[in-house]
Write an enzyme that holds these catalytic residues in place. Sequence first.
Site, mmCIF file in Angstrom:
data_model
loop_
_atom_site.group_PDB
_atom_site.id
_atom_site.type_symbol
_atom_site.label_atom_id
_atom_site.label_comp_id
_atom_site.label_asym_id
_atom_site.label_seq_id
_atom_site.Cartn_x
_atom_site.Cartn_y
_atom_site.Cartn_z
ATOM 1 N N TYR A 263 -2.870 -9.393 0.522
ATOM 2 C CA TYR A 263 -2.783 -10.016 1.836
ATOM 3 C C TYR A 263 -2.090 -11.374 1.745
ATOM 4 O O TYR A 263 -2.709 -12.406 1.469
ATOM 5 C CB TYR A 263 -4.168 -10.178 2.457
ATOM 6 C CG TYR A 263 -4.948 -8.892 2.632
ATOM 7 C CD1 TYR A 263 -4.299 -7.659 2.697
ATOM 8 C CD2 TYR A 263 -6.339 -8.908 2.714
ATOM 9 C CE1 TYR A 263 -5.009 -6.483 2.861
ATOM 10 C CE2 TYR A 263 -7.063 -7.728 2.890
ATOM 11 C CZ TYR A 263 -6.392 -6.523 2.945
ATOM 12 O OH TYR A 263 -7.112 -5.358 3.100
ATOM 13 N N LYS B 99 -9.982 -6.694 -3.889
ATOM 14 C CA LYS B 99 -9.382 -5.442 -4.341
ATOM 15 C C LYS B 99 -8.559 -5.628 -5.605
ATOM 16 O O LYS B 99 -8.156 -6.734 -5.935
ATOM 17 C CB LYS B 99 -8.532 -4.855 -3.216
ATOM 18 C CG LYS B 99 -9.324 -4.683 -1.916
ATOM 19 C CD LYS B 99 -8.494 -4.130 -0.798
ATOM 20 C CE LYS B 99 -9.304 -4.039 0.483
ATOM 21 N NZ LYS B 99 -9.544 -5.358 1.110
ATOM 22 N N ASP C 202 -14.201 -9.489 3.440
ATOM 23 C CA ASP C 202 -13.367 -8.645 2.582
ATOM 24 C C ASP C 202 -11.958 -9.220 2.524
ATOM 25 O O ASP C 202 -11.396 -9.623 3.549
ATOM 26 C CB ASP C 202 -13.307 -7.220 3.131
ATOM 27 C CG ASP C 202 -12.351 -6.350 2.325
ATOM 28 O OD1 ASP C 202 -12.708 -5.982 1.191
ATOM 29 O OD2 ASP C 202 -11.243 -6.063 2.820
#
Length: 336
Positions: A51, A77, A46
């Site tokens: 990030y 995401k 994931d």
Amino acid sequence: MRLRTLLPGRLGFGTAPLGNMFRAIPEEEARATLRAAWDQGIRYYDSAPFYGAGLAEIRLGEMLAEHPRDSYVLSTKVGRVILDEVEDPAARDLGEKGGLFEHGRPNKIVDDYSADATYRSIEDSLKRLGTDRLDIVWVHDIAQDFHGDRWLAQFETARTGAFRVLSKLREEGVIKAWGLGVNRVEPVELTLDLDEPRPDGFLLAGRYTLLDHARALQCVLPTATEQGVDLVVGGPYSSGVLAGGAHFEYQEAPREIVERVGRIRELTERHGISVKAAALQFALAHPASVAAIPGATRPSRIAEDLGALDERVPAAFWAELRESGLLSPEAQLPTA
């Protein structure tokens, strides 16, 4: 699609730390950690554009490029777009999570849950990850911790934008599943109450752990179980404090949390088990919970996590944990 039929195992790998969360991680250390995860059988990964402003996706993509696309499950995401324009990472407004990725790339991060931004975010992620498709897409951080009083307005934008786009992509077979990836229970509650669009699951970080699980048990998990919506547990070690680290909720752990962890550690030592084993097995014990995705920045952590998953935890430990008031009476207990 039910996440439990899609995910290849109960332990995945969360790449948030590889976005240089808390510290600048050398490239070789990041590569070695990802190689260790793969070599020891981890097949669910994931990530997120947030990030390190794309850094974690880039690092993950370099490792996954060495393996056939059908041999792993991949999620990322939407909700933030990464621009070529640069900014000072330390000066970003991240709500309660200020300075979280100040060691990441300096690219500007823009919050945007609209339909157009969702398509763009997916396209950009595919390029950074070096792949042609995503299996799961989570709508990221649409909650109070990042948006404060504006979170409901952001949620409405996502409901009419990102949610509908991801539902359409699922129907077309472009992705296999979608849901929310959040650190708060309230947006999950709202989404479960919607008639449409309908998510497949949730990635709930830090809200179903040994340190914080009561609200999820009361307000989310019964409804999720009833609706057949699965839970992926993010942050099973509560940002690291349950794994010997100093952070809770991505900030320095307050004294009351440190004291609570100390009480848990006393019990684990008495029963001859590790805190990691207790934390990980608790997070996976609820019927709705289908996987946990701890993060890591050192190769040795992968073996620790796998060992914690297999460690035998006696029923007497769980009973004493509950009797001490450290575990909710409603919590599902792992079986030995």
